[in-house]
Design a protein around this motif. Sequence first.
Motif, PDB file in Angstrom:
ATOM      1  N   PHE A  45      -0.259   1.988  13.665  1.00 59.26           N
ATOM      2  CA  PHE A  45      -0.788   1.795  12.314  1.00 59.26           C
ATOM      3  C   PHE A  45      -1.382   3.107  11.782  1.00 59.26           C
ATOM      4  CE2 PHE A  45      -3.745  -0.425   9.247  1.00 59.26           C
ATOM      5  CZ  PHE A  45      -2.727  -0.893   8.435  1.00 59.26           C
ATOM      6  N   ALA A  46      -2.003   3.867  12.671  1.00 59.65           N
ATOM      7  CA  ALA A  46      -2.561   5.167  12.262  1.00 59.65           C
ATOM      8  C   ALA A  46      -1.439   6.083  11.771  1.00 59.65           C
ATOM      9  CB  ALA A  46      -3.317   5.807  13.422  1.00 59.65           C
ATOM     10  N   ARG A  47      -0.317   6.112  12.505  1.00 60.04           N
ATOM     11  CA  ARG A  47       0.814   6.964  12.077  1.00 60.04           C
ATOM     12  C   ARG A  47       1.298   6.499  10.700  1.00 60.04           C
ATOM     13  NH1 ARG A  47      -0.745   8.574  16.422  1.00 60.04           N
ATOM     14  NH2 ARG A  47      -2.168   9.410  14.863  1.00 60.04           N
ATOM     15  N   PHE A  48       1.365   5.196  10.508  1.00 60.77           N
ATOM     16  CA  PHE A  48       1.841   4.639   9.237  1.00 60.77           C
ATOM     17  C   PHE A  48       0.923   5.067   8.074  1.00 60.77           C
ATOM     18  CE2 PHE A  48       1.495   1.284   6.037  1.00 60.77           C
ATOM     19  CZ  PHE A  48       2.813   1.192   5.602  1.00 60.77           C
ATOM     20  N   LEU A  49      -0.390   4.948   8.278  1.00 56.12           N
ATOM     21  CA  LEU A  49      -1.313   5.302   7.186  1.00 56.12           C
ATOM     22  C   LEU A  49      -1.297   6.802   6.919  1.00 56.12           C
ATOM     23  CD1 LEU A  49      -4.430   2.973   7.678  1.00 56.12           C
ATOM     24  CD2 LEU A  49      -2.517   2.714   6.107  1.00 56.12           C
ATOM     25  N   GLU A  50      -1.198   7.596   7.988  1.00 59.34           N
ATOM     26  CA  GLU A  50      -1.143   9.060   7.801  1.00 59.34           C
ATOM     27  C   GLU A  50       0.040   9.483   6.946  1.00 59.34           C
ATOM     28  OE1 GLU A  50      -2.511  10.155  12.278  1.00 59.34           O
ATOM     29  OE2 GLU A  50      -0.504  10.624  11.634  1.00 59.34           O
ATOM     30  N   GLN A  51       1.155   8.746   7.126  1.00 62.21           N
ATOM     31  CA  GLN A  51       2.346   9.094   6.348  1.00 62.21           C
ATOM     32  C   GLN A  51       2.215   8.618   4.905  1.00 62.21           C
ATOM     33  OE1 GLN A  51       5.224   7.109   8.728  1.00 62.21           O
ATOM     34  NE2 GLN A  51       5.107   8.635  10.368  1.00 62.21           N
ATOM     35  N   SER A  52       1.225   7.775   4.642  1.00 58.83           N
ATOM     36  CA  SER A  52       1.084   7.200   3.305  1.00 58.83           C
ATOM     37  C   SER A  52       0.065   7.946   2.451  1.00 58.83           C
ATOM     38  CB  SER A  52       0.656   5.725   3.406  1.00 58.83           C
ATOM     39  OG  SER A  52       1.529   5.006   4.247  1.00 58.83           O
ATOM     40  N   VAL A  53      -1.041   8.371   3.066  1.00 60.88           N
ATOM     41  CA  VAL A  53      -2.152   8.916   2.268  1.00 60.88           C
ATOM     42  C   VAL A  53      -2.672  10.226   2.860  1.00 60.88           C
ATOM     43  CG1 VAL A  53      -2.902   6.671   1.368  1.00 60.88           C
ATOM     44  CG2 VAL A  53      -3.850   7.501   3.527  1.00 60.88           C
ATOM     45  N   ASP A  54      -3.475  10.947   2.035  1.00 62.12           N
ATOM     46  CA  ASP A  54      -3.986  12.262   2.454  1.00 62.12           C
ATOM     47  C   ASP A  54      -5.299  12.161   3.212  1.00 62.12           C
ATOM     48  OD1 ASP A  54      -1.900  13.553   1.028  1.00 62.12           O
ATOM     49  OD2 ASP A  54      -3.010  13.228  -0.843  1.00 62.12           O
ATOM     50  N   TRP A  55      -6.073  11.118   2.963  1.00 53.86           N
ATOM     51  CA  TRP A  55      -7.351  10.947   3.654  1.00 53.86           C
ATOM     52  C   TRP A  55      -7.706   9.466   3.702  1.00 53.86           C
ATOM     53  CZ3 TRP A  55     -10.626   8.431   0.409  1.00 53.86           C
ATOM     54  CH2 TRP A  55     -10.501   8.654  -0.962  1.00 53.86           C
ATOM     55  N   LEU A  56      -8.682   9.164   4.558  1.00 49.69           N
ATOM     56  CA  LEU A  56      -9.068   7.763   4.754  1.00 49.69           C
ATOM     57  C   LEU A  56     -10.588   7.655   4.855  1.00 49.69           C
ATOM     58  CD1 LEU A  56      -8.540   4.768   5.764  1.00 49.69           C
ATOM     59  CD2 LEU A  56      -8.404   5.735   8.061  1.00 49.69           C
ATOM     60  N   VAL A  57     -11.119   6.705   4.102  1.00 55.75           N
ATOM     61  CA  VAL A  57     -12.547   6.349   4.247  1.00 55.75           C
ATOM     62  C   VAL A  57     -12.592   4.898   4.687  1.00 55.75           C
ATOM     63  CG1 VAL A  57     -14.640   5.790   2.931  1.00 55.75           C
ATOM     64  CG2 VAL A  57     -13.541   7.999   2.612  1.00 55.75           C
ATOM     65  N   THR A  58     -13.358   4.606   5.719  1.00 52.46           N
ATOM     66  CA  THR A  58     -13.504   3.227   6.151  1.00 52.46           C
ATOM     67  C   THR A  58     -14.956   2.973   6.560  1.00 52.46           C
ATOM     68  OG1 THR A  58     -12.544   1.495   7.540  1.00 52.46           O
ATOM     69  CG2 THR A  58     -12.869   3.638   8.582  1.00 52.46           C
ATOM     70  N   VAL A  59     -15.239   1.716   6.885  1.00 50.19           N
ATOM     71  CA  VAL A  59     -16.595   1.327   7.272  1.00 50.19           C
ATOM     72  C   VAL A  59     -16.570   0.881   8.731  1.00 50.19           C
ATOM     73  CG1 VAL A  59     -18.480  -0.328   6.885  1.00 50.19           C
ATOM     74  CG2 VAL A  59     -17.149   0.543   4.934  1.00 50.19           C
ATOM     75  N   ASP A  60     -17.459   1.402   9.527  1.00 47.96           N
ATOM     76  CA  ASP A  60     -17.629   0.995  10.926  1.00 47.96           C
ATOM     77  C   ASP A  60     -16.328   0.498  11.561  1.00 47.96           C
ATOM     78  OD1 ASP A  60     -20.389   1.561  11.187  1.00 47.96           O
ATOM     79  OD2 ASP A  60     -20.886  -0.291  10.133  1.00 47.96           O
ATOM     80  N   PRO A  61     -15.392   1.397  11.833  1.00 50.21           N
ATOM     81  CA  PRO A  61     -14.164   0.947  12.503  1.00 50.21           C
ATOM     82  C   PRO A  61     -14.487   0.491  13.916  1.00 50.21           C
ATOM     83  CG  PRO A  61     -14.263   3.342  12.436  1.00 50.21           C
ATOM     84  CD  PRO A  61     -15.437   2.847  11.647  1.00 50.21           C
ATOM     85  N   ASP A  77       3.174   6.073  -2.537  1.00 47.16           N
ATOM     86  CA  ASP A  77       4.366   6.893  -2.829  1.00 47.16           C
ATOM     87  C   ASP A  77       4.611   6.977  -4.335  1.00 47.16           C
ATOM     88  OD1 ASP A  77       4.621   7.103  -0.129  1.00 47.16           O
ATOM     89  OD2 ASP A  77       6.735   6.537  -0.053  1.00 47.16           O
ATOM     90  N   THR A  78       4.387   5.857  -5.015  1.00 43.09           N
ATOM     91  CA  THR A  78       4.604   5.858  -6.475  1.00 43.09           C
ATOM     92  C   THR A  78       3.591   6.759  -7.169  1.00 43.09           C
ATOM     93  OG1 THR A  78       5.405   3.601  -6.259  1.00 43.09           O
ATOM     94  CG2 THR A  78       4.898   4.335  -8.476  1.00 43.09           C
ATOM     95  N   ALA A  79       2.344   6.727  -6.696  1.00 43.15           N
ATOM     96  CA  ALA A  79       1.316   7.593  -7.295  1.00 43.15           C
ATOM     97  C   ALA A  79       1.744   9.060  -7.192  1.00 43.15           C
ATOM     98  CB  ALA A  79      -0.029   7.364  -6.603  1.00 43.15           C
ATOM     99  N   ARG A  80       2.287   9.428  -6.065  1.00 50.15           N
ATOM    100  CA  ARG A  80       2.759  10.822  -5.909  1.00 50.15           C
ATOM    101  C   ARG A  80       3.925  11.115  -6.859  1.00 50.15           C
ATOM    102  NH1 ARG A  80       0.090  12.441  -1.328  1.00 50.15           N
ATOM    103  NH2 ARG A  80       0.037  10.779   0.214  1.00 50.15           N
ATOM    104  N   GLU A  81       4.862  10.166  -6.913  1.00 46.37           N
ATOM    105  CA  GLU A  81       6.016  10.370  -7.804  1.00 46.37           C
ATOM    106  C   GLU A  81       5.570  10.510  -9.261  1.00 46.37           C
ATOM    107  OE1 GLU A  81       8.951   7.674  -5.036  1.00 46.37           O
ATOM    108  OE2 GLU A  81       8.656   7.077  -7.122  1.00 46.37           O
ATOM    109  N   LEU A 121       0.839  -1.203   0.000  1.00 50.13           N
ATOM    110  CA  LEU A 121       0.000   0.000   0.000  1.00 50.13           C
ATOM    111  C   LEU A 121       0.877   1.257   0.000  1.00 50.13           C
ATOM    112  CD1 LEU A 121      -2.626   1.613   0.530  1.00 50.13           C
ATOM    113  CD2 LEU A 121      -2.436   0.975   2.914  1.00 50.13           C
ATOM    114  N   ARG A 122       1.928   1.225   0.823  1.00 51.00           N
ATOM    115  CA  ARG A 122       2.839   2.365   0.884  1.00 51.00           C
ATOM    116  C   ARG A 122       3.556   2.555  -0.453  1.00 51.00           C
ATOM    117  NH1 ARG A 122       4.537   4.700   5.393  1.00 51.00           N
ATOM    118  NH2 ARG A 122       6.196   6.186   5.122  1.00 51.00           N
TER     119      ARG A 122
END
Length: 303
Positions: free
Chosen positions: A110-126, A73-77, A68-69
């Motif tokens: 894990f939250a820190r990891f995802l924050e460093q990877s993407v700009d926003w997050l959508v999830t279902v019933d965490p 990162d590649t999408a940004r590059e 996922l990371r």
Amino acid sequence: MKPIVLSFPDDAGLAGSVSRELQARLGSLEWRHFPDGESLLRIEETLAGADVVVFASLDGADRKALPLRFVADTARELGARSVGLAAPYLAYMRQDARFRPGEAIAARVFARFLEQSVDWLVTVDPHLHRIAALEDLYRIPVACVESAPELAEWIRREVRDPVLIGPDEESAQWVADIAGAARIPYQVLHKQRRGDRQVEVSAPDPERLRDATPVLVDDIVSTGRTLIAAAEHLRRLGLPPPVCVVIHPLFSDNAHELLKRAGVERIVSTDSIRHPSNGIGLARPIARAVAGQLARIERGTEP
Ligand code: R5P
């Protein structure tokens, strides 16, 4: 420019439906493994200026997190304007405290990891238990899709005289919402987990279940032991076999088989994780939540 959805292989079906709802383009993402197990990710799209939605339900997160990371990162590059994550199932939310000295509080890491990877997050019933809201954990914009309306609608349509049963205190939040939407009664049991596969739940009140169809509702099924313990009570009390409604069907090992053998009438889950029990589709509400995030980015770039 249309947003581009890059889906992990397991999620292609749901990602395709969400892309159609969004009128987004489903891009091509290749994920292959070298003989030694390392991953090679390849995005076969022109991404310059595009808003990218990576679509990956995070069951098996240990296997998917690094790829996922790599994708983000590649999408940004490759020039993406923004990169968000639609993760219908968000992993590690149950490890939200240090239960024994020295344990990792994985929800936080894990939250820190995802924050460093993407700009926003959508999830279902965490799985929110000791953490009250996802915003308390994540420092990027987050949106939580509630599956209660879809679950309520399915139960109303498919089950005769349903009474909902939540197997533990945490389930009260989902069960109350579903019962409210479906206008049906519910009760919540107490659970004690003594080990990964040792679970005790309190007995339901049989009086409220006579001549009804018990509907066991849980947000996550992993080993299945929670729902099996509840189903066994129903059988001992001579009550009708339950219908099991699951939001996130993790079903580790032979859990699905064991639950079927515990005398349940039917097992149905949402398609937040691909599984043979999927019967409740979430494409529309997920697409609405993703559209909200994309609109926010669009507003943020207005002069
Ligand atoms: C945790 O409390 C969740 O809400 C579920 O009840 C739990 O994850 C179910 O796990 P299992 O299927 O292993 O009993």
